[in-house]
Design a protein around this motif. Structure first.
Motif, PDB file in Angstrom:
ATOM      1  N   ASP A 196       2.853  19.817 -70.243  1.00 25.40           N
ATOM      2  CA  ASP A 196       3.729  18.710 -70.648  1.00 25.40           C
ATOM      3  C   ASP A 196       5.138  18.940 -70.108  1.00 25.40           C
ATOM      4  N   GLY A 197       6.071  18.089 -70.506  1.00 24.70           N
ATOM      5  CA  GLY A 197       7.434  18.177 -69.993  1.00 24.70           C
ATOM      6  C   GLY A 197       8.153  19.461 -70.340  1.00 24.70           C
ATOM      7  N   GLN A 198       7.666  20.153 -71.363  1.00 25.12           N
ATOM      8  CA  GLN A 198       8.264  21.431 -71.774  1.00 25.12           C
ATOM      9  C   GLN A 198       7.492  22.628 -71.219  1.00 25.12           C
ATOM     10  N   GLY A 199       6.530  22.344 -70.366  1.00 25.73           N
ATOM     11  CA  GLY A 199       5.760  23.422 -69.746  1.00 25.73           C
ATOM     12  C   GLY A 199       4.637  23.973 -70.605  1.00 25.73           C
ATOM     13  N   VAL A 200       4.258  23.252 -71.674  1.00 24.37           N
ATOM     14  CA  VAL A 200       3.204  23.722 -72.573  1.00 24.37           C
ATOM     15  C   VAL A 200       1.889  23.055 -72.179  1.00 24.37           C
ATOM     16  N   THR A 201       0.858  23.851 -71.985  1.00 22.80           N
ATOM     17  CA  THR A 201      -0.439  23.332 -71.550  1.00 22.80           C
ATOM     18  C   THR A 201      -1.273  22.841 -72.729  1.00 22.80           C
ATOM     19  N   ALA A 202      -2.350  22.133 -72.396  1.00 24.57           N
ATOM     20  CA  ALA A 202      -3.277  21.667 -73.434  1.00 24.57           C
ATOM     21  C   ALA A 202      -3.870  22.847 -74.201  1.00 24.57           C
ATOM     22  N   LEU A 203      -4.176  23.932 -73.493  1.00 22.86           N
ATOM     23  CA  LEU A 203      -4.741  25.116 -74.141  1.00 22.86           C
ATOM     24  C   LEU A 203      -3.743  25.708 -75.135  1.00 22.86           C
ATOM     25  N   ALA A 204      -2.497  25.801 -74.760  1.00 21.58           N
ATOM     26  CA  ALA A 204      -1.480  26.350 -75.660  1.00 21.58           C
ATOM     27  C   ALA A 204      -1.315  25.465 -76.891  1.00 21.58           C
ATOM     28  N   HIS A 205      -1.328  24.160 -76.692  1.00 21.93           N
ATOM     29  CA  HIS A 205      -1.229  23.237 -77.825  1.00 21.93           C
ATOM     30  C   HIS A 205      -2.436  23.381 -78.747  1.00 21.93           C
ATOM     31  N   ALA A 206      -3.618  23.505 -78.161  1.00 18.35           N
ATOM     32  CA  ALA A 206      -4.829  23.643 -78.973  1.00 18.35           C
ATOM     33  C   ALA A 206      -4.791  24.931 -79.790  1.00 18.35           C
ATOM     34  N   ARG A 207      -4.307  25.987 -79.199  1.00 15.63           N
ATOM     35  CA  ARG A 207      -4.194  27.262 -79.917  1.00 15.63           C
ATOM     36  C   ARG A 207      -3.203  27.150 -81.069  1.00 15.63           C
ATOM     37  N   ARG A 208      -2.065  26.528 -80.796  1.00 15.34           N
ATOM     38  CA  ARG A 208      -1.043  26.380 -81.834  1.00 15.34           C
ATOM     39  C   ARG A 208      -1.570  25.601 -83.033  1.00 15.34           C
ATOM     40  N   SER A 209      -2.411  24.614 -82.750  1.00 15.70           N
ATOM     41  CA  SER A 209      -2.933  23.758 -83.817  1.00 15.70           C
ATOM     42  C   SER A 209      -4.193  24.317 -84.463  1.00 15.70           C
ATOM     43  N   GLY A 210      -4.722  25.390 -83.914  1.00 17.64           N
ATOM     44  CA  GLY A 210      -5.930  25.988 -84.479  1.00 17.64           C
ATOM     45  C   GLY A 210      -7.187  25.200 -84.190  1.00 17.64           C
ATOM     46  N   TYR A 211      -7.214  24.487 -83.058  1.00 22.18           N
ATOM     47  CA  TYR A 211      -8.377  23.676 -82.686  1.00 22.18           C
ATOM     48  C   TYR A 211      -9.341  24.531 -81.864  1.00 22.18           C
ATOM     49  N   ALA A 212     -10.161  25.294 -82.543  1.00 24.07           N
ATOM     50  CA  ALA A 212     -11.009  26.286 -81.889  1.00 24.07           C
ATOM     51  C   ALA A 212     -11.978  25.669 -80.881  1.00 24.07           C
ATOM     52  N   ASP A 213     -12.561  24.536 -81.232  1.00 21.65           N
ATOM     53  CA  ASP A 213     -13.530  23.913 -80.321  1.00 21.65           C
ATOM     54  C   ASP A 213     -12.852  23.460 -79.030  1.00 21.65           C
ATOM     55  N   MET A 214     -11.653  22.937 -79.145  1.00 17.08           N
ATOM     56  CA  MET A 214     -10.917  22.529 -77.947  1.00 17.08           C
ATOM     57  C   MET A 214     -10.530  23.746 -77.111  1.00 17.08           C
TER      58      MET A 214
END
Length: 225
Positions: A196-214
């Motif tokens: 994203d615009g802040q350099g955070v990837t989808a994987l990093a976002h998924a980890r932060r949110s605890g979305y294990a399946d993602m």
């Protein structure tokens, strides 16, 4: 006496004309068509078009009858309008079109009509996003599948700096529908490392949110970070 009678006659005629104009049947055809698009039948729409209502008659918000039908998911009315040549790409004051709105809201029957009648797959909404991005965000699995199959660019970036994949992770709830959408996007070749615009990837976002399946899907697709 003759002048007096003529004056009375004219007064009565004007009063009658005003009364007729105040009734629904005397309302402008275009206004009645927009109402039929919202809540009427295909027959209502067809009758008004035969009487001369304009198929692209816009309201004060720039919405055409077809866009209004799409807002109400009035499939029969939408079909009648499309068959009459309504523009599926006509955008209103906030850049919604029948195609974009149907995609964003998961109105799949109307979406299919727009795709069959020249939907502009590259058109964008007020956020600079394609129809695929809000469809992914809102968890419309079948809609996402349809738009991918139609050829919408999976890695389009909107004005927020987000792709469909990023929105599915960031704004999704991590539940089965959004997990399935992440899988569909990955299978369609989405760039899993596009940040994203802040350099955070989808994987990093998924980890932060605890979305294990993602996280699992993204890692299996080779996502880094």
């Amino acid at each position: 006496m003759l002048l007096k009678r003529l004056s009375i006659f004219l007064t009565m005629a004007l009063a009658m004309a005003h009364s007729v104009a105040a009734t629904p049947t005397g309302a402008p055809l275009d206004s009645r068509l927009r109402q039929a698009a919202a809540t009427g039948s295909a027959q209502d729409v067809q009758a008004l078009l035969r009487q001369g209502a304009a198929v692209e008659a816009r309201d004060s918000r720039g919405r055409t009858p077809l866009l209004i039908a799409t807002h109400h998911n009035n499939v029969p009315a939408a079909q009648a309008l499309v068959q009459a040549g309504a523009d599926v790409n006509a955008q209103d004051a906030i850049h919604d079109s029948p195609y974009l709105y149907a995609g964003a809201r998961g109105h799949d029957e109307i979406l299919a009509m727009t795709l069959a009648h020249g939907a502009d797959l590259k058109s964008t909404n007020r956020y600079g996003g394609t129809a695929l991005i809000p469809a992914a965000e809102r968890g419309h699995v079948q809609t996402v599948r349809t738009l991918i199959a139609a050829g919408v660019e999976v890695d389009h970036v909107n004005n927020l700096g987000w792709t469909a994949l990023l929105e599915a992770v960031i704004l999704g709830d991590g539940g089965p529908r959004h997990v399935q959408i992440v899988q569909l996007l990955v299978d369609a070749g989405a760039d899993v490392d596009l940040a994203d615009g802040q350099g955070v990837t989808a994987l990093a976002h998924a980890r932060r949110s605890g979305y294990a399946d993602m996280v699992r899907i993204l890692q299996q697709a080779g996502a880094r970070g």
